[in-house]
Design a protein around this motif. Structure first.
Motif, PDB file in Angstrom:
ATOM      1  N   GLY A 521       0.794  -1.219   0.000  1.00 54.99           N
ATOM      2  CA  GLY A 521       0.000   0.000   0.000  1.00 54.99           C
ATOM      3  C   GLY A 521       0.821   1.260   0.000  1.00 54.99           C
ATOM      4  N   ALA A 522       1.936   1.220   0.690  1.00 55.86           N
ATOM      5  CA  ALA A 522       2.707   2.450   0.844  1.00 55.86           C
ATOM      6  C   ALA A 522       3.354   2.863  -0.458  1.00 55.86           C
ATOM      7  CB  ALA A 522       3.769   2.241   1.910  1.00 55.86           C
ATOM      8  N   GLY A 523       3.925   1.909  -1.134  1.00 57.15           N
ATOM      9  CA  GLY A 523       4.688   2.272  -2.317  1.00 57.15           C
ATOM     10  C   GLY A 523       3.836   2.435  -3.549  1.00 57.15           C
ATOM     11  N   MET A 524       2.578   2.047  -3.437  1.00 56.76           N
ATOM     12  CA  MET A 524       1.760   2.034  -4.635  1.00 56.76           C
ATOM     13  C   MET A 524       1.671   3.430  -5.240  1.00 56.76           C
ATOM     14  SD  MET A 524      -2.076   0.753  -4.997  1.00 56.76           S
ATOM     15  CE  MET A 524      -1.856  -0.771  -4.139  1.00 56.76           C
ATOM     16  N   GLY A 525       1.872   3.503  -6.495  1.00 58.58           N
ATOM     17  CA  GLY A 525       1.769   4.793  -7.166  1.00 58.58           C
ATOM     18  C   GLY A 525       3.086   5.529  -7.240  1.00 58.58           C
ATOM     19  N   ARG A 526       4.071   5.012  -6.532  1.00 59.42           N
ATOM     20  CA  ARG A 526       5.351   5.712  -6.532  1.00 59.42           C
ATOM     21  C   ARG A 526       5.994   5.666  -7.918  1.00 59.42           C
ATOM     22  NH1 ARG A 526       8.833   3.378  -2.003  1.00 59.42           N
ATOM     23  NH2 ARG A 526       7.359   4.288  -0.580  1.00 59.42           N
ATOM     24  N   GLU A 527       5.789   4.521  -8.587  1.00 52.48           N
ATOM     25  CA  GLU A 527       6.432   4.374  -9.889  1.00 52.48           C
ATOM     26  C   GLU A 527       5.813   5.295 -10.940  1.00 52.48           C
ATOM     27  OE1 GLU A 527       4.703   2.096  -8.398  1.00 52.48           O
ATOM     28  OE2 GLU A 527       3.060   1.462  -9.678  1.00 52.48           O
ATOM     29  N   LEU A 528       4.641   5.842 -10.607  1.00 53.89           N
ATOM     30  CA  LEU A 528       4.003   6.735 -11.573  1.00 53.89           C
ATOM     31  C   LEU A 528       4.855   7.973 -11.837  1.00 53.89           C
ATOM     32  CD1 LEU A 528       0.298   6.708 -10.482  1.00 53.89           C
ATOM     33  CD2 LEU A 528       1.316   5.656 -12.460  1.00 53.89           C
ATOM     34  N   ARG A 529       5.682   8.304 -10.846  1.00 58.38           N
ATOM     35  CA  ARG A 529       6.502   9.502 -11.013  1.00 58.38           C
ATOM     36  C   ARG A 529       7.417   9.399 -12.219  1.00 58.38           C
ATOM     37  NH1 ARG A 529       6.513  12.598  -6.324  1.00 58.38           N
ATOM     38  NH2 ARG A 529       5.335  11.573  -4.696  1.00 58.38           N
TER      39      ARG A 529
ATOM     40  N   GLY B 125       1.347  -9.555  -6.944  1.00 61.37           N
ATOM     41  CA  GLY B 125       0.046  -9.437  -7.581  1.00 61.37           C
ATOM     42  C   GLY B 125      -0.406  -7.995  -7.599  1.00 61.37           C
ATOM     43  N   VAL B 126      -0.264  -7.339  -6.445  1.00 57.61           N
ATOM     44  CA  VAL B 126      -0.711  -5.950  -6.365  1.00 57.61           C
ATOM     45  C   VAL B 126       0.128  -5.068  -7.276  1.00 57.61           C
ATOM     46  CG1 VAL B 126      -1.176  -4.095  -4.798  1.00 57.61           C
ATOM     47  CG2 VAL B 126      -1.411  -6.416  -4.051  1.00 57.61           C
ATOM     48  N   MET B 127       1.403  -5.414  -7.350  1.00 53.83           N
ATOM     49  CA  MET B 127       2.275  -4.675  -8.251  1.00 53.83           C
ATOM     50  C   MET B 127       1.750  -4.790  -9.679  1.00 53.83           C
ATOM     51  SD  MET B 127       6.326  -5.204  -7.958  1.00 53.83           S
ATOM     52  CE  MET B 127       6.455  -5.366  -6.210  1.00 53.83           C
TER      53      MET B 127
END
Lengths: 593, 300, 209, 495
Positions: A521-529, B125-127
């Motif tokens: 949950g924490a890292g999710m979306g970080r790669e969008l940068r 999976g979430v990744m």
């Protein structure tokens, strides 16, 4: 005593409903001065927003009434309700403004009751809101100087410059309240720091007052804003700018939302984004788009109330509010899980919930206006919204529990669950019967705004000139397919068993333990940068501008304040100096200049 | 009754076409790589094998319901897509829906499944899900804008109406609105989860992505819906751009032609990273789409 | 319960092969035969590259050998795999991962072991840290002999396994399930306290069917 | 009833009461009389409203023509006199009922406060330039001593500073009076007004400048108001409440009154007064942003409001003037409330610095609540009276299509909100209050809050029902602006 207080409080929370039911056609006038009167009346537009209020307040009040009564909060909440009702019922700008201000300061006082408020957050909240209020005041004074009256009425005879001034001043005032970019900064700070339940009121109800104001604009400038400046393609040219403000708001706020680590901040940004759609739709001004805007307003109210109340329950039970610190609550708080599930489906605007109906109307409105680039922006925002919606449900409910509190939490108290159930029910019903909402709720408002009603052949059906869909059929097909597939699966042979441990994961042969960082949950979306556009948006904020402005103002204040730290001699000298200089000038000029 | 039979027929047709097309895809790929490749029935075997596994592990109720939701979503989607024009059959409930609804329905199932992936607790999976959603964000904008051009052209969102307006090959939207087709082609490939936009389920990078924890019969369900969904999307594009079909053979022929085109494209390119995918979609197809909008809306 | 007097693992193989040769598909209904036939047409392989044999797994999928024509294709995770290929010698460390991967696979599941190292340790027979008899720890369905076996040999082995699946012969997984205590005891002898977690297999003994 | 109708009583009664202070001390009646005298005057003033509505009341005590005492009670001055009496009554009640410090009880403050009332009433009532100077000195002297009443260093310093600057201001004014007398031979305001136009323009300008500077210092307009924060900071909050609520209003009134009477053409005065008002408003509000002492902050805020009132008065339109009068009332109420709350907080927390007041709302919730009410009132937020008066002024500007004052006022209000809400936030900060706060002091008696609650109630009342004051305010504006009417009523002739 406490019980009486609580009952009283709950009774107060029912007042919007009472007003809505008992007001009727009457008007109420209250004299002020100089022949001005406060006029109160209930039009369909006000009735719609009053309906939102009537729905929302008891649901928030119920969990608020839990525990030892907080008298000050109850009192302020009552004041807030008073202000909002005044605002909605007002037939003139004076009443609107008075209600607006009462709402503003009472909400501020409620906000600072939370222990989480910082000076920055509180100041940002009140200053932005007061700026909005004063812009409103300025707008209504300009309006007054043009018409000689404060009544809310179409502004047709004034000069173009005057009309634009009113449009821009009022538009800015309401856009601040709605949180349009770049005037949004008070929303994430405020929603984040407010008491948890009060955030629901902020997001669900108070932000709607800005929308109410924006919907007044078509009333002031008839012909759906097109009277102001002609038409562009199939829509009003004045609305085009408004629509882009909304679309950019929606896009940027969505990306910001994705990158948040705190649930309430995420919800705050998502709220900004959702209201951005509404702003866009109001800019389009056609009956389809405005119908969509109204529908979206309704849906957003329900969804945000639901989500904020649910998360308030989670924060109450766990004390945690960051995605990192929760996880795997699905087993411990199943009701909250369902609430958030319904909430995010509504938020993402997916069928079969009513969020889709609203989006459908807005999209069709944009296609009808031939504003396809705006459509692209809205589409971008609403698809990107899936990511934060997924975070919202994954972070707290799925994955692995990441804190001791999340491992031991239990379902929130019943006073939190009742509103959740009610709101979920309303959302599902509206999803099945979009035609009902159109016919009963949206169409009267459209008619007040001078637009053609959309109409619905049946309660289940949403029909537009561009085609429509049937909520009942959709729900039946989906539900039927789901039941049949599940039944077939059960009937087929083969055993099924549940994993013996949450750590029974295929993890490249490794055996993960509680220390393994499994919660994503924490890292999710970080790669969008790494995506250039999003990276650019996320790297820029208006915080610097605001801080710079504050710094400059304070520097000016220090400079001016320095003038005041002198001795009597200096003061006297100054007075004499002024006298000498002025009289010399006078003498030179030979009299007054 | 008619609707029920019709729906069953649609589902069956979809399934059969699905495994045959995907079998063809595998063999086509193999021949390109100078291999014999599996039989054309291979996807049926794989699917059946999974459906007949004797053991299935689940990670909680939501994990179980995810594949059910995605399957229900696929069935719902395909029932809202009209397969034939001017016919009583193979219509499903498509008269009650419209194009925008279908586009959104395409997403419902995967998002439901994403819940299951999340509840499995496997970070890979979430990744994968996040990558999928990111890719969706990239592809959906040009895809929708391309379709919006079609909707604008015909001033309706009804697939029936769009299909009916394309009588004769000269009126195919492919001919009358080629930019729209060019715009949606690559996003369409991505939405089929085909190379070069197949990073979501990449076995190397994300350990099979969303499907990492699915095994046994649940995986079978996932495969089934995937095959049906492929066909539903193909038929949708056939309806919108190739004038639809009057009978099943025509439908299969047109869908196959389209499939061949997309297959050829995906076979030729290697996989892109997520951010490359999004960036690509926002530059090339979206740029093309903006061009199309300017041409369609401002100049014509 | 497993009896020490009976043959162990691969030693039974020849006998079982011979025993089954005579009674083709005996005792199986139409459905079972169909299921067996479908299963053997599709094998998803989890290739566990423990030793040098892994090098021979790659060519299997390439154009030259093209295992896909037999329905054999790689799987990324044990959840999706039907066949676990142990490619070469196993150290204690890798054995643990192998066991965990194997237990995470969904039945029916099979194990193919490559090379002599898996049979008796091969050239590592006197190493302090190499597992010499893989069959003591997980049930091996098929050994492919050689050091290393060529891809042709691998295909041979796979087809032999497919044949057995088609005939509906009981796979090694049933043996593992029936004799779980024995396998676990063997594993414990190697790992000591460092056993893989129990939750991946303990449902065996709970009588789930 | 002829007896009671005389405006002389507004000066004579407090003067008498003050001079017989030794008597009251013996009879232990000081507190009661400090409360009673202004209360009686308040009732008298209220009773006079119908009479004055008919025609202004004049009282002339001729000493030797043209010297004499002219008192001129029209709607405008009556409104202010009422306000002053009310303010003193409230402060007296506060001093009487609360746990007041000893230096604020006894003969000295009794005399001084009553003299301040005399000065204030005199300033607005008098129709004679020399009397004006006398009352200016009475008010001034009592104010100097009042601010130095607490015999510690800051108080003495404040008193001294006030004395110096006040004397300078008086000097300027005196010079102007002398020049006027030399030029016209008249001291009666009406007479001066009639003959002023005959003076050479340069001399007119000089007189005007001298008056502007003298009264500008007294009424705290921008380039002359640098003394204010220091004096307000050094004095007791209860006393400062009177300065801000009573004294400044009197001087403002005098300034505008003189401007209207003497210059027949308001265009010139409008430029000057509005410029000064605007500058005062904006500079004071900005400077207040960084104040860390509540008294200083309130002083600046008071300056800002003075600027606002001056801006509206200087526009010389009937609507803005009416609004300004209304705002004077509201501002007096608000500043009384705020300074008295500050007095309470000072007693409770022993300091009025920002950091020492963090979390003070826990110790004295009612005081903090009243501060919030006061802040909302001073910011002009509904439903309090401040909003109505501000709206009135703004509406006046809008009517005349003047946009810049509207923009300025709203901008200033935003800045004002910036610091008031900072204080509110600090009062309600979620930290434990400073240790000195809760132990050393006894809680305030409930009665001490009575006047404050009364003010808050009045503010609310005025906000909800502004029409209650409408006639008197409009009449006051009319009386102030209608020069001919004044001249006529004083001199008996139309000019």
């Amino acid at each position: 005593m406490n019980l009486i207080l609580k009952l009283l409080f709950l009774a107060v929370s029912l007042t919007p409903a009472l007003t809505l039911l008992t007001w009727g056609d009457g008007t109420l006038a209250w004299p002020l001065f100089g022949g001005f009167e406060l006029l109160f009346e209930l039009g369909p537009l006000s009735a719609f927003f009053l309906l939102l209020l009537a729905l929302g307040t008891p649901l928030v009040a119920l969990p608020m009434a839990r525990g030892t009564p907080d008298r000050a909060a109850y009192g302020l909440f009552a004041l807030l309700l008073l202000g909002m009702q005044m605002l909605l019922l007002a037939g003139d700008f004076l009443g609107l403004f008075i209600g607006w201000e009462v709402m503003t300061w009472s909400s501020y006082l409620l906000l600072i009751r939370s222990t989480r408020t910082t000076l920055e957050g509180a100041q940002t909240y009140i200053l932005f809101n007061l700026a909005s209020a004063f812009l409103l005041l300025a707008g209504m004074l300009v309006f007054y100087s043009l018409t000689g009256d404060f009544r809310i009425a179409p502004l047709t005879e004034a000069s173009a410059a005057g009309r634009w001034a009113v449009f821009i001043l009022l538009g800015l005032a309401f856009l601040i309240k709605v949180g349009a970019l770049p005037l949004h900064r008070w929303i994430p700070l405020g929603y984040d720091q407010a008491p948890d339940l009060f955030s629901a009121v902020l997001a669900g109800l108070i932000s709607k007052m800005g929308l109410y104001g924006l919907l007044l604009l078509p009333t002031l400038f008839p012909d759906a804003l097109a009277g102001l400046s002609g038409r562009l393609l199939n829509g009003p040219a004045a609305g085009y700018g408004l629509a882009w403000i909304g679309a950019i708001t929606a896009v940027v706020a969505t990306f910001k939302a994705i990158s948040q680590q705190d649930i309430k901040r995420l919800l705050a940004y998502s709220s900004i984004a959702q209201l951005g759609y509404v702003v866009t739709a109001i800019g389009v001004g056609s009956s389809l788009a405005v119908g969509g805007a109204i529908f979206q307003t309704l849906v957003h109210t329900l969804v945000k109330l639901l989500l904020f109340i649910t998360f308030a329950g989670i924060v109450l039970q766990t004390g945690q509010r960051r995605f990192n610190d929760l996880g795997h609550l699905i087993d411990r708080m199943p009701m909250a899980f369902f609430a958030v599930l319904i909430g995010i489906i509504g938020l993402a605007g997916m069928p079969p919930l009513p969020g889709f109906a609203a989006k459908y109307l807005m999209f069709v409105g944009l296609i009808d206006a031939r504003w396809l680039l705006l459509l692209a922006a809205m589409m971008l925002s609403s698809t990107a919204a899936f990511i934060y919606c997924y975070r919202l449900i994954y972070g707290p409910f799925l994955g692995h529990a990441n804190s001791p509190e999340a491992r031991t939490a239990t379902e929130a108290p019943w006073s939190y669950l009742v509103p959740q159930v009610v709101l979920m029910g309303l959302l599902v019903l509206l999803g099945i019967f979009p035609g009902f909402a159109i016919e009963v709720i949206v169409d009267p408002v459209l008619m007040t705004l001078g637009l053609t009603p959309i109409g619905a052949p049946s309660w289940g059906e949403l029909a537009t000139p561009y085609g429509g869909y049937d909520g009942v059929v959709l729900m039946t097909v989906f539900g039927g397919a789901f039941v049949i597939v599940t039944a077939l699966f059960w009937l087929a042979r083969g055993q099924m068993r549940r994993a013996g441990s949450p750590y029974d994961l295929s993890f490249a042969g490794e055996v993960p333990t509680a220390d393994t960082p499994l919660h994503y949950g924490a890292g999710m979306g970080r790669e969008l940068r790494r995506i250039p556009l999003i990276g650019w948006i996320l790297a820029h904020t208006t915080a610097g501008v605001q801080a710079g402005l504050t710094r400059q103002t304070l520097a000016a204040a220090g400079l001016l304040g320095g003038l005041y730290r002198r001795d009597p001699q200096t003061w006297t000298l100054l007075a004499v100096l002024v006298l000498v200089v002025a009289s010399t000038l006078l003498a030179l000029n030979g009299g007054w200049f | 009754m008619h609707v029920l039979l019709d729906s069953l027929a649609m589902i069956a047709l979809c399934y059969v076409m699905g495994f045959l097309f995907q079998g063809f895809y595998r063999q086509f790929n193999a021949r390109l790589q100078r291999r014999w490749g599996p039989s054309i029935w291979q996807n049926l075997y794989d699917n059946m094998k999974f459906l007949l596994k004797s053991e299935t592990l689940i990670h909680g109720p939501m994990f179980f319901f995810g594949p059910m939701i995605i399957a229900a979503g696929a069935i719902t989607t395909l029932l809202f897509v009209p397969f034939l024009k001017d016919s009583d059959w193979l219509q499903g409930v498509s008269t009650h829906g419209n194009l925008i609804l279908i586009i959104y329905l395409l997403v419902v199932g995967p998002l439901g499944n994403a819940l299951a992936v999340g509840s499995s607790g496997n970070p890979f999976g979430v990744m994968g899900v996040t990558r999928g959603l990111t890719r969706l964000m990239g592809l959906e904008v040009p895809f929708f804008l391309g379709l919006a051009l079609v909707m604008l052209q015909h001033e309706t969102t009804s697939v029936h109406a769009i299909m009916a307006a394309q009588d004769g090959i000269a009126h195919w939207n492919l001919i009358t609105n080629p930019i729209a087709f060019a715009v949606i082609l690559l996003p369409f490939i991505a939405s089929q989860n085909a190379s070069p936009f197949d990073v979501v389920g990449a076995p190397v990078e994300v350990y099979a992505g969303p499907r990492v924890e699915f095994g046994g019969r649940l995986l079978g369900v996932l495969m089934t819906q995937n095959m049906m969904m492929t066909i539903a999307k193909l038929v949708l594009v056939v309806d919108l751009f190739l004038g639809g079909a009057s009978n099943v053979l025509e439908l299969i022929a047109k869908a196959f032609a389209l499939f061949l085109l997309t297959t050829a494209i995906s076979a030729a390119f290697p996989r892109l990273k997520t951010e490359q995918t999004v960036d690509f979609f926002w530059k090339v197809p979206l740029g093309l789409a903006v061009l199309g909008v300017v041409l369609n809306v401002w100049l014509i | 319960m497993y009896h020490k007097s009976d043959c162990e693992g691969f030693q039974c193989e020849q006998r079982m092969l011979e025993a089954n040769l005579g009674q083709d598909d005996a005792g199986l209904g139409v459905v079972e035969r169909l299921i067996g036939w479908l299963r053997q047409r599709s094998l998803f392989v989890l290739a566990y590259g423990t030793g040098c044999g892994a090098i021979e797994m790659r060519p299997l999928m390439t154009s030259r050998f093209d295992a896909e024509r037999f329905g054999i294709i790689g799987a990324a995770t044990p959840r999706q795999a039907d066949v676990l290929v142990i490619s070469g010698y196993l150290a204690v460390k890798t054995l643990k991962r192998v066991i965990r991967s194997y237990e995470q696979m969904q039945e029916p599941k099979y194990v193919i072991a490559l090379g002599s190292c898996t049979i008796n340790g091969g050239m590592y027979w006197d190493s302090y840290n190499t597992i010499k008899c893989l069959d003591h720890y997980i049930p091996v369905d098929m050994y492919i002999n050689g050091c290393m076996p060529r891809p042709e040999a691998l295909i041979e082995g796979f087809t032999a396994l497919q044949e057995r699946i088609r005939r509906g012969e009981p796979g090694g997984y049933q043996r593992y399930r029936d004799n779980i205590d024995w396998y676990k005891a063997n594993q414990r002898r190697v790992f000591g306290d460092n056993m893989p977690p129990a939750y991946t297999y303990d449902w065996y003994s709970e009588g789930a069917t | 009833m002829e007896f009671s109708a005389s405006p002389v009583w507004f000066i004579a009664l407090p003067l008498l009461a003050a001079f017989s202070a030794p008597l009251w001390t013996r009879w232990h009646l000081l507190d009661h009389l400090l409360f009673g005298v202004p209360l009686v005057l308040l009732i008298l003033a209220l009773g006079l409203f119908p009479t004055v509505h008919e025609a202004p009341l004049l009282e002339t005590i001729v000493i030797a023509p043209p010297l004499g005492i002219h008192l001129h009670l029209d709607s405008a001055s009556l409104l202010l006199v009422t306000l002053f009496c009310f303010a003193v009554t409230l402060v007296a009640a506060f001093l009487w009922l609360g746990a007041t410090d000893s230096h604020l009880r006894g003969r000295r403050p009794f005399v001084l406060i009553l003299l301040l009332l005399v000065g204030g009433n005199g300033l607005v009532l008098t129709g004679d330039l020399f009397n004006l100077y006398v009352f200016l000195e009475i008010a001034g002297v009592s104010a100097y001593v009042l601010s130095a009443l607490r015999d510690d260093r800051p108080a003495l310093e404040a008193g001294l500073k006030y004395l110096i600057i006040g004397s300078v201001a008086a000097l300027f004014f005196l010079l102007a009076v002398v020049l006027v007398y030399l030029q016209t031979g008249q001291l009666n305001l009406a007479a001066v007004a009639r003959e002023f136009a005959a003076i050479p323009p340069a001399m007119q300008g000089l007189i005007a400048l001298l008056m502007l500077i003298g009264l500008g210092i007294k009424s705290e307009l921008f380039p002359f108001n640098f003394w204010v924060p220091d004096v307000y900071r050094g004095s007791d909050p209860a006393v400062t409440a009177l300065f801000s609520g009573l004294l400044v209003k009197a001087f403002l009134f005098v300034l505008v009154h003189l401007a209207v009477l003497i210059w027949a053409d308001p265009a010139v005065a409008r430029v000057w007064l509005m410029t000064l008002g605007a500058l005062t408003l904006i500079v004071a509000e900005l400077a207040a942003l960084r104040q860390d002492d509540m008294r200083r902050m309130l002083a600046y805020s008071s300056l800002g409001q003075i600027g606002l009132i001056m801006l509206a008065l200087g526009f010389f339109s009937e609507t803005t003037t009416a609004g300004a009068f209304f705002h004077m009332i509201n501002h007096t109420l608000v500043k009384l409330l705020l300074f008295l709350v500050a007095a309470l907080l000072l007693r409770r927390c022993l300091s009025l610095r920002l950091e020492d007041l963090a979390g003070a709302a826990r110790v004295s919730p009612l005081a903090a609540g009243l501060f919030v009410v006061g802040a909302l009132g001073v910011l002009g937020l509904p439903p309090f009276g401040g909003f109505m008066s501000k709206l009135w002024m703004l509406q006046g500007f809008a009517e005349a299509q003047r946009i810049w004052p509207i923009a300025l006022i709203l901008f200033a209000a935003l800045i004002e909100a910036g610091y008031y809400f900072r204080w509110i936030r600090v009062l309600y900060a979620p930290v434990a209050p400073a240790a000195s706060a809760d132990t050393k002091t006894t809680p305030e008696p409930w009665a001490a809050y009575a006047p404050l609650l009364l003010i808050a109630g009045l503010m609310l009342l005025l906000g909800v029902a502004p029409f209650l004051l409408e006639t008197s305010v409009v009449e006051a504006a009319h009386a102030l602006l209608d020069r001919d009417l004044t001249l006529q009523s004083v001199l008996g002739v139309a000019q």
